[in-house]
Design an enzyme around this catalytic site. Structure first.
Site, PDB file in Angstrom:
ATOM      1  N   ASP A  14       0.810  -1.343   0.090  1.00 54.89           N
ATOM      2  CA  ASP A  14      -0.072  -0.070   0.045  1.00 54.89           C
ATOM      3  C   ASP A  14       0.910   1.225   0.155  1.00 54.89           C
ATOM      4  OD1 ASP A  14      -2.367  -1.456   0.024  1.00 54.89           O
ATOM      5  OD2 ASP A  14      -2.886  -1.134   2.249  1.00 54.89           O
ATOM      6  N   ASN A  43      -4.707  -8.493   4.333  1.00 53.27           N
ATOM      7  CA  ASN A  43      -5.139  -7.968   5.534  1.00 53.27           C
ATOM      8  C   ASN A  43      -6.182  -8.735   6.295  1.00 53.27           C
ATOM      9  OD1 ASN A  43      -3.931  -5.544   4.530  1.00 53.27           O
ATOM     10  ND2 ASN A  43      -5.738  -4.662   3.592  1.00 53.27           N
ATOM     11  N   THR A 229     -22.221  -5.861   4.293  1.00 54.30           N
ATOM     12  CA  THR A 229     -21.590  -4.827   5.179  1.00 54.30           C
ATOM     13  C   THR A 229     -22.081  -3.478   4.642  1.00 54.30           C
ATOM     14  OG1 THR A 229     -19.483  -4.875   3.763  1.00 54.30           O
ATOM     15  CG2 THR A 229     -19.481  -6.387   5.673  1.00 54.30           C
ATOM     16  N   GLY A 231     -21.201  -0.397   6.246  1.00 58.25           N
ATOM     17  CA  GLY A 231     -20.291   0.702   6.517  1.00 58.25           C
ATOM     18  C   GLY A 231     -20.824   1.204   8.125  1.00 58.25           C
ATOM     19  N   ASP A 261     -12.021  -5.573   5.313  1.00 57.73           N
ATOM     20  CA  ASP A 261     -11.044  -6.666   5.568  1.00 57.73           C
ATOM     21  C   ASP A 261     -11.096  -7.279   7.155  1.00 57.73           C
ATOM     22  OD1 ASP A 261     -10.361  -6.453   2.874  1.00 57.73           O
ATOM     23  OD2 ASP A 261      -8.689  -5.023   3.144  1.00 57.73           O
ATOM     24  N   SER A 292     -10.649  -1.017  13.989  1.00 56.88           N
ATOM     25  CA  SER A 292      -9.557  -0.912  12.792  1.00 56.88           C
ATOM     26  C   SER A 292      -9.726   0.592  12.198  1.00 56.88           C
ATOM     27  CB  SER A 292      -9.838  -2.081  11.728  1.00 56.88           C
ATOM     28  OG  SER A 292     -10.954  -1.642  11.004  1.00 56.88           O
ATOM     29  N   GLY A 297      -4.203   3.298   8.325  1.00 58.98           N
ATOM     30  CA  GLY A 297      -3.551   2.182   7.731  1.00 58.98           C
ATOM     31  C   GLY A 297      -4.493   0.990   7.432  1.00 58.98           C
TER      32      GLY A 297
HETATM   33  O1  RIB Z   1      -9.229  -3.200   1.146  1.00 57.27           O
HETATM   34  C1  RIB Z   1      -8.272  -2.539   1.628  1.00 57.27           C
HETATM   35  C2  RIB Z   1      -7.056  -2.933   0.548  1.00 57.27           C
HETATM   36  O2  RIB Z   1      -7.825  -2.790  -0.880  1.00 57.27           O
HETATM   37  C3  RIB Z   1      -5.607  -2.149   0.612  1.00 57.27           C
HETATM   38  O3  RIB Z   1      -4.890  -2.561   1.635  1.00 57.27           O
HETATM   39  C4  RIB Z   1      -5.568  -2.259  -0.863  1.00 57.27           C
HETATM   40  O4  RIB Z   1      -4.151  -2.865  -0.888  1.00 57.27           O
HETATM   41  C5  RIB Z   1      -6.513  -2.763  -1.630  1.00 57.27           C
HETATM   42  O5  RIB Z   1      -6.210  -3.962  -2.181  1.00 57.27           O
END
Ligand code: RIB
Length: 316
Positions: A14, A43, A229, A231, A261, A292, A297
């Site tokens: 990222d 993630n 989901t 939000g 994620d 999260s 991040g």
């Molecule tokens: O869901 C977030 C992710 O989506 C990020 O970490 C980025 O890499 C994209 O794949």
């Protein structure tokens, strides 16, 4: 220890810029930059491992600095990772913009992830798993193969159709036990199924749907459990015989990137922790996602088991 949760999916480096407001077309804005491990698959594996599940990960990387960092990162996170090298391709990368409200915009270059093949995924790893998770940031043909093997071995298969893609083949749904789209992905899924061609819904109208109507749209997808989901509105759990709305927790939002994620990884760990109870697992995933978004991040913002336990103990 044999991984109870196995995630087959993407690793992406990222590259993230924070700015007050997203630039308009043709505009330049000043921001700050940070880089770190990401990718929806990785993630999700990090979220599951930090939440307490023995976790394995299978993905593809290039032969570059980002791949070396990925290997080191997974070791530090105690994830049994198999990162297959695709020397002709670069490790996946994502350009992420985050504004002062914690909203994001993302472009992901899949690179090596798109070259993952069914042969790259060890069948023995799938056979030992209780929960197997896939998403849409690799070669989609891998997902159906992985789910067929995992299901035959008695694992629960979880598909996060993110990002939704034009080459999505609904045949994978026949091998899916739990489907977890966000609102946009859900709308695209419903629209992609011929059987529901007359059901016209648009993402912004999903909020206005009565729960029973949303449940019948979920049922049309013909997957045992569908979790949408939503939000800041939480999530909607549709099982064959019942549906449940789970509100989101109120927290101070710093960065929503990777919240989906966090939910999926938390849900997968929750399925193991609560012996397959999908509502209990979704409640757990909801808490992991809430924590999260309070940090900046993607993978680095996934909460540890201790933080989750403290959050669940806090006074209402
Ligand atoms: O869901 C977030 C992710 O989506 C990020 O970490 C980025 O890499 C994209 O794949």
């Amino acid at each position: 220890m044999k991984p109870a949760v196995v995630v087959v999916g993407s690793f992406v480096q990222d590259l993230t810029w924070r700015c007050a407001e997203f630039p308009a077309t043709g505009e330049t804005v000043v921001g700050t930059f940070v880089t770190g491990p990401g990718g929806k698959g990785s993630n999700q594996a990090v979220a599951a491992a930090r939440a307490g599940a023995a976790t394995g990960f299978v993905g593809a990387v290039g032969r570059d600095e980002f791949a070396l960092a990925a290997k080191k990162f997974h070791r530090a996170e105690n994830i049994a990772a198999r990162l297959v090298e695709k020397p002709a391709l670069a490790t996946g990368t994502a350009a992420i913009l985050v504004n002062r409200r914690g909203q994001n915009q993302i472009i992901v270059a899949l690179g090596a992830n798109a070259a993952l093949t069914p042969r790259d995924v060890p069948a023995a790893l799938l056979r030992g798993a209780r929960v197997v998770v896939c998403q849409h940031e690799t070669n989609l043909a891998v997902n159906a193969h992985v789910f067929r093997l995992a299901r035959a071995a008695g694992a629960t298969t979880v598909l996060n159709p993110a990002p939704m893609r034009a080459d999505f083949d609904p045949a994978v749904l026949a091998h899916t036990d739990v489907l977890i789209p966000n609102e946009n992905e859900f709308v695209a899924l419903v629209a992609s199924l011929r059987a529901t061609g007359r059901m016209k819904i648009i993402a912004h109208s999903l909020a206005a749907l009565a729960p029973a109507a949303l449940h019948s749209l979920c049922r049309a997808l013909n997957v045992p459990t569908v979790i949408v989901t939503l939000g800041e509105r939480g999530c909607f759990v549709s099982e064959r015989e019942r549906f449940t709305s789970l509100p989101a927790h109120r927290v101070k939002v710093v960065d929503t990137t990777g919240a989906g994620d966090a939910f999926i990884g938390g849900f997968a760990a929750g399925l193991v922790k609560f012996a397959g109870d999908v509502v209990a697992a979704a409640c757990f995933g909801n808490s992991v996602a809430a924590l999260s978004v309070t940090k900046f991040g993607t993978a680095p913002s996934m909460p540890a088991k201790k933080e989750i336990a403290a959050f669940l103990r806090r006074p209402a």
